[in-house]
Scaffold this active site. Structure first.
Site, PDB file in Angstrom:
ATOM      1  N   ASN A  11       0.876  -1.173   0.000  1.00  0.00           N
ATOM      2  CA  ASN A  11       0.000   0.000   0.000  1.00  0.00           C
ATOM      3  C   ASN A  11       0.915   1.225   0.000  1.00  0.00           C
ATOM      4  OD1 ASN A  11      -1.729   2.089   0.530  1.00  0.00           O
ATOM      5  ND2 ASN A  11      -2.358   1.366   2.562  1.00  0.00           N
ATOM      6  N   TRP A  12       1.023   1.846  -1.135  1.00  0.00           N
ATOM      7  CA  TRP A  12       1.979   2.957  -1.286  1.00  0.00           C
ATOM      8  C   TRP A  12       1.473   4.241  -0.623  1.00  0.00           C
ATOM      9  CZ3 TRP A  12       3.742   2.632  -7.158  1.00  0.00           C
ATOM     10  CH2 TRP A  12       4.418   1.422  -7.362  1.00  0.00           C
ATOM     11  N   LYS A  13       0.228   4.262  -0.208  1.00  0.00           N
ATOM     12  CA  LYS A  13      -0.362   5.466   0.394  1.00  0.00           C
ATOM     13  C   LYS A  13      -0.088   6.683  -0.509  1.00  0.00           C
ATOM     14  CE  LYS A  13      -0.094   3.186   4.827  1.00  0.00           C
ATOM     15  NZ  LYS A  13       0.046   3.258   6.266  1.00  0.00           N
ATOM     16  N   HIS A  97      -9.360   1.072   5.090  1.00  0.00           N
ATOM     17  CA  HIS A  97      -8.078   1.306   5.750  1.00  0.00           C
ATOM     18  C   HIS A  97      -8.293   2.259   6.925  1.00  0.00           C
ATOM     19  CE1 HIS A  97      -3.992   2.524   6.582  1.00  0.00           C
ATOM     20  NE2 HIS A  97      -3.617   1.417   5.955  1.00  0.00           N
ATOM     21  N   GLU A  99      -6.667   4.673   7.973  1.00  0.00           N
ATOM     22  CA  GLU A  99      -6.453   6.104   7.666  1.00  0.00           C
ATOM     23  C   GLU A  99      -7.689   6.707   7.016  1.00  0.00           C
ATOM     24  OE1 GLU A  99      -2.750   5.487   5.621  1.00  0.00           O
ATOM     25  OE2 GLU A  99      -1.845   4.909   7.537  1.00  0.00           O
ATOM     26  N   GLU A 169      -5.087  -4.826  10.654  1.00  0.00           N
ATOM     27  CA  GLU A 169      -4.070  -3.791  10.845  1.00  0.00           C
ATOM     28  C   GLU A 169      -4.344  -3.041  12.148  1.00  0.00           C
ATOM     29  OE1 GLU A 169      -2.140  -2.644   6.856  1.00  0.00           O
ATOM     30  OE2 GLU A 169      -3.845  -1.336   7.168  1.00  0.00           O
ATOM     31  N   GLY A 175       2.806   2.374  10.784  1.00  0.00           N
ATOM     32  CA  GLY A 175       3.763   3.456  10.611  1.00  0.00           C
ATOM     33  C   GLY A 175       4.489   3.854  11.882  1.00  0.00           C
ATOM     34  N   SER A 214       3.717  -2.085  10.334  1.00  0.00           N
ATOM     35  CA  SER A 214       5.171  -2.138  10.521  1.00  0.00           C
ATOM     36  C   SER A 214       5.782  -3.492  10.157  1.00  0.00           C
ATOM     37  CB  SER A 214       5.548  -1.738  11.944  1.00  0.00           C
ATOM     38  OG  SER A 214       5.152  -0.385  12.184  1.00  0.00           O
ATOM     39  N   GLY A 236       5.151   1.400   4.660  1.00  0.00           N
ATOM     40  CA  GLY A 236       6.469   2.000   4.459  1.00  0.00           C
ATOM     41  C   GLY A 236       7.474   1.116   3.739  1.00  0.00           C
TER      42      GLY A 236
HETATM   43  P1  13P Z   1       3.259   0.453   7.697  1.00  0.00           P
HETATM   44  O1  13P Z   1       3.779  -0.841   7.088  1.00  0.00           O
HETATM   45  O2  13P Z   1       3.980   1.650   7.214  1.00  0.00           O
HETATM   46  O3  13P Z   1       3.162   0.347   9.178  1.00  0.00           O
HETATM   47  O4  13P Z   1       1.756   0.622   7.154  1.00  0.00           O
HETATM   48  C1  13P Z   1       0.877  -0.423   7.263  1.00  0.00           C
HETATM   49  C2  13P Z   1      -0.340  -0.109   6.477  1.00  0.00           C
HETATM   50  O5  13P Z   1      -1.094   0.787   6.847  1.00  0.00           O
HETATM   51  C3  13P Z   1      -0.590  -0.854   5.246  1.00  0.00           C
HETATM   52  O6  13P Z   1      -1.875  -0.618   4.765  1.00  0.00           O
END
Ligand code: 13P
Length: 256
Positions: A11-13, A97, A99, A169, A175, A214, A236
Site C-alpha cells: 500500500n503505497w499510500k 483502511h 487512515e 491492521e 507506521g 510495521s 512503508g
Molecule cells: P506500515 O507498514 O507503514 O506500518 O503501514 C501499514 C499499512 O497501513 C498498510 O496498509
C-alpha cells in the site's frame, strides 16, 4: 481444505510520482519474476494506476487501488468508482483502511458499501479492520474488529469470498515501527477466521487474512509462521523494492 496462498500487497499510500512508481514496479518485476507461491500486489495513488498497469504488462504482480467509491458514476466530485478502476487496469481495491476510517469518515457501513461496489464492479477487495491503542488497552480489541468485520460480512455471499481478503491492521502498529507480536496477531486472526467460518462455514474459514502494521524484512518470516496469518499488507517497507521483495520472499518460504 486447500492451502491458502499467501498474499502480500504494497500500500503505497500518498507516495510516488508516476515515474517513481514505474521504476519501483520495474524493480519488483525483476526481483519477483520467479516467485510462484505468493500473490503479490501494489496499490499506487489513483493518478498512477493507468501508467503502472502498462508498465506491469503481463507480469503476475496485481494492481489495485487504495479505495473504491460505492457508486459507479454521477455527481460525486472527487471520487473514483469500481468500473473506472477496472478501466485503469486494477484487479483489486483496498477498503476500510484505518487512515480512511479516521480521516475521511469511512464508517463500517460505508466500508461495507464500498466492498460491495468493488465486488459488483468486478474487483477483488481487501477489507481492513483494526483496533486503536486505547481499544486494545481497554480489552476491546475483539469487539472492535468483530464489529468492523461483521458489517462487511453482512453484504457478502459465500460466492464472493474467493475475491475477498481481510487485512488485520492494528492502528497502533501502523507506521509506528511497533509491530504486533506474532502471538498478538495470531490471536486476532484466529478470532476473525472463526467469525467468518461461523457465517460461511468452510468457505469462510478459507478466506485469507493479511497482517499489516510495521511489517519489515526482519519480522515478516516470524509473523508468517503463525497458522492464521496469510500474508502482509505493507506500507512503508513497500516503497523500497529490496525491502518489499524480501518480505514477499519471507512469505514464499512459509510452508502451509
Ligand atoms: P506500515 O507498514 O507503514 O506500518 O503501514 C501499514 C499499512 O497501513 C498498510 O496498509
Amino acid at each position: 481444505m486447500a492451502a491458502r496462498t499467501p498474499i502480500v500487497v504494497g500500500n503505497w499510500k500518498l507516495h510516488n510520482t508516476i515515474a517513481q512508481g514505474e521504476t519501483l514496479v520495474t524493480e519488483l518485476k525483476n526481483q519477483l519474476g520467479t516467485i510462484r507461491d505468493v500473490e503479490v500486489g501494489v496499490a499506487p495513488v489513483f493518478t498512477s494506476l493507468s501508467s503502472i498497469s502498462k508498465r506491469l504488462g503481463d507480469s503476475k504482480i496485481l494492481l489495485g487501488a487504495q479505495d473504491c467509491f460505492y457508486e459507479n458514476g454521477g455527481a460525486w466530485t472527487g471520487e473514483v468508482s469500481a468500473p473506472m478502476l477496472v478501466d485503469a487496469g486494477c484487479s483489486f481495491a483496498i477498503v476500510g483502511h484505518s487512515e480512511r476510517r479516521a480521516n475521511f469518515g469511512d464508517t463500517d457501513s460505508v466500508v461495507a458499501r464500498k466492498a460491495r461496489a468493488a465486488l459488483d464492479g468486478g474487483l477483488s477487495v481487501i477489507v481492513c479492520v483494526g483496533e486503536s491503542e486505547q481499544e486494545r488497552d481497554s480489552g476491546k480489541t475483539m469487539e472492535r474488529v468483530g464489529t468492523q468485520l461483521s458489517a462487511t460480512l453482512e453484504v457478502l455471499t459465500s460466492e464472493d469470498l474467493e475475491r475477498v481478503v481481510i487485512a488485520y491492521e492494528p492502528v497502533w502498529a501502523i507506521g509506528t515501527g511497533r509491530t504486533a507480536t506474532p502471538a498478538q496477531a495470531q490471536e486476532v486472526h484466529a478470532f476473525l477466521r472463526k467469525q467468518m467460518s461461523q457465517r460461511f462455514q468452510g468457505v469462510g474459514a478459507g478466506v485469507r487474512i493479511q497482517y499489516g502494521g510495521s511489517v519489515k524484512p526482519g519480522n515478516a518470516k516470524e509473523l508468517m509462521s503463525e497458522a492464521d496469518i496469510d500474508g502482509a499488507l505493507v506500507g512503508g517497507a513497500s516503497l523500497k523494492a529490496g525491502d518489499f521483495g524480501a518480505i514477499v520472499k519471507a512469505c514464499s518460504a512459509r510452508q502451509s
